[in-house]
Structures are given as structure tokens and as C-alpha cells.
Design an enzyme around this catalytic site. Sequence first.
Site, PDB file in Angstrom:
ATOM      1  N   ASP A 178      34.902  47.288  36.498  1.00 40.69           N
ATOM      2  CA  ASP A 178      34.804  48.676  36.942  1.00 40.69           C
ATOM      3  C   ASP A 178      34.151  49.500  35.813  1.00 40.69           C
ATOM      4  O   ASP A 178      34.228  49.122  34.642  1.00 40.69           O
ATOM      5  CB  ASP A 178      36.210  49.210  37.239  1.00 40.69           C
ATOM      6  CG  ASP A 178      36.221  50.603  37.861  1.00 40.69           C
ATOM      7  OD1 ASP A 178      36.268  50.670  39.105  1.00 40.69           O
ATOM      8  OD2 ASP A 178      36.188  51.594  37.107  1.00 40.69           O
ATOM      9  N   HIS A 210      35.169  52.187  34.607  1.00 35.00           N
ATOM     10  CA  HIS A 210      36.214  52.732  33.734  1.00 35.00           C
ATOM     11  C   HIS A 210      37.113  51.628  33.192  1.00 35.00           C
ATOM     12  O   HIS A 210      37.363  50.635  33.870  1.00 35.00           O
ATOM     13  CB  HIS A 210      37.065  53.742  34.514  1.00 35.00           C
ATOM     14  CG  HIS A 210      36.254  54.835  35.146  1.00 35.00           C
ATOM     15  ND1 HIS A 210      35.805  54.755  36.451  1.00 35.00           N
ATOM     16  CD2 HIS A 210      35.797  55.998  34.640  1.00 35.00           C
ATOM     17  CE1 HIS A 210      35.111  55.860  36.724  1.00 35.00           C
ATOM     18  NE2 HIS A 210      35.090  56.622  35.652  1.00 35.00           N
ATOM     19  N   HIS A 243      44.193  51.515  36.798  1.00 36.53           N
ATOM     20  CA  HIS A 243      44.668  52.567  35.878  1.00 36.53           C
ATOM     21  C   HIS A 243      46.190  52.732  35.909  1.00 36.53           C
ATOM     22  O   HIS A 243      46.745  53.407  35.037  1.00 36.53           O
ATOM     23  CB  HIS A 243      44.023  53.911  36.221  1.00 36.53           C
ATOM     24  CG  HIS A 243      42.546  53.954  35.998  1.00 36.53           C
ATOM     25  ND1 HIS A 243      41.976  53.696  34.770  1.00 36.53           N
ATOM     26  CD2 HIS A 243      41.509  54.208  36.851  1.00 36.53           C
ATOM     27  CE1 HIS A 243      40.647  53.806  34.871  1.00 36.53           C
ATOM     28  NE2 HIS A 243      40.333  54.112  36.119  1.00 36.53           N
TER      29      HIS A 243
END
Length: 334
Positions: A190, A192, A154
Site C-alpha cells: 500500500d 501508506h 493501520h
Amino acid sequence: MRCFWDKRQLLHAPAQELHNGSFVPYAEHPGRPRSILAAIGPTEAPRDHGEAPLLRVHPADYLDFLKRAFADWQAAGRPGDAAGYVWPVVRRRPLRLERIDARLGRYSMDASTPIAEGTWETAYWSAQSALSALEAVLDGERTAFALCRPPGHHAGADYAGGYCYLNTMAIAAEAAIAAGRRRVAILDIDYHHGNGTQDIFWDRGDVLFVSIHADPATDYPFFWGHEDERGEGDGEGTTVNLPLPRGTDMAAFGKALDAALGRIVGFAPDLLLCSYGADTFAGDPISFFRIETADYAEIGRRIAALGLPTAILMEGGYAVDALGANVASFLSGF
Ligand SMILES: [Zn+2]
């Protein structure tokens, strides 16, 4: 399989995060790597590659911010962990960053990524673990694993977010290219979307980013990971997003995985880097897929069947009691 981990990756331990309107215990805590370490057997300490590989991805002012933020926070007389509360969405002139609060907003994308006393050191060694797993593969290992903690996908070039501070995946990919690899494929599985990795390689034709993740219409990080995000310029078509609905099980995930692997074969990379998150697990407390522990071995087998040299980097996974078994299952597939 060679596995890399440094015990300094336990230092980072923020007390809490803002989640769905409440302050809750920080989900990305040192119990996660402890669960994995208990399940995967011996690990090796990473080699210290220094800051140069980090600076291929992150600007120096961002690294300086990460190093100093907690001390600056304390110098301002604040209790607890450093966290932003205002974000500069309008930028008509260069931002002034006098106050620690201004710097926290400038260099982050959310309120779930506080900076605590050991955050920089932990993130630094997480990146070194990633670089050491890459190095093992470049030196001839078929597969290597980095127990990256904190995770990385992220984090953008100049912002933290989603428990991530340094983009370990991007650092490894740039190191591979600096070492002479011409085409690098990244597979992000993942739960996300790996918005930071996508952002860093958005306009790059030499790095393929393929992600299978929860539909951003329902799940973090909301603004990125839609199917129509495909890259730009030289990178047009080298970003591939395969969002899936909540409730996705192995049958549906497997179809998306096969599609992702097909895109990777079509790209003809000379190296594969895998962002592996175990938060697709059915019992994950913050996620909503239905992958079971045994399924991870099958996912690993299908990725291994590509026959590409592969470095696996740990991302998320918050069902701590099952996390070690899920990681061991995935690695067994290789
Ligand atoms: Zn995740």
C-alpha cells in the site's frame, strides 16, 4: 483465482473525515468495492469463522467498543458519525472511559476513522473475507484474493486508524499460525505504511513484515515506517521498512520490490500474505507515487514468481474510476 467478498461490506458509509484541516467527503466509501467488483468478475461469499480469529489479535474490550460505539454516540444525543477529538497521550494511571468521547480517543489514533451505523458489521465481514481467502490457500489454492473493505493495516490490536478498524492482515496471519504454518511473511505494498500490522508483530520472530511505502517524513502515518524501525526482541530484524519518496515510478518501485522479495526469500516462509493497496497509482487523489495500471501486472508477476502460496488482501486505493482496472491488473500478474 478465487475472490472473497460479502455484500455486508457495503454498509459502512461515514459522511466525512477531517483531512488537512477541512471536513471532506469520506474517501473510503462503498464506491470503491463496487469499482473492484465490476472489474474482477465473480466472487464467493466468505464463510463465517466467528469472533475467535479476531480475538487472537484484538482484545475483547476493543471489539466491544467497535460494536457499541455508534449506539453510545447516539445515546449521547450526537448527530452524524462517532469520532474522537481528544487522545490520551499521557497515561499515568488507568484511563477512565465513562464518556463515549473518552472511549473514542482511547481506541483510535486519528480523526479520519469515524464509526457509523454499519461499521462493525462491515469490518467483521471484511475480516471474514480475509479468513476465507486464507482458508482457500491453506486448502491448496496457489493464490486467493479477499476484497477487504474496510482495509486493515493501520489498525492496531486496540486502536482504529486510517480507515481501518480490524487488522485483517494480522487476523489472517494469526489464523495461519494457528493452523500450523510456522513462518509467515507479510508484504505490504500500500502507499501508506502498515503501522498497525508492524505494531502487532513488532516483537515476533515467526512473522516477517516487509513494507514498501511513502516516506513517513512526508506522508501519513508520519510516526512509523522509517527505515530504522526493525523490530525488537524475537522480532529484531523481522520488520523491514523500505520508504520511498513522493514521485516514485515503476522503475524505482521495482527496485524496492526486488529488495523486499529478496528479504522474503531469505526468511524462507511457508506462506505469503500480501497487503495490496492501489493508492500507489499515478492518479490517486490522496497519494503521490506514479505507478500505472499496467505496472500492477508486473508487480503481481514478480510476487508470484516467488512460488509461495499467497493470499492477497485489499487495502487502500482511492482513484475510484481506475480502481477496478488496477486491482484486475495486479491479480492478472498471478
Ligand atoms: Zn493507503
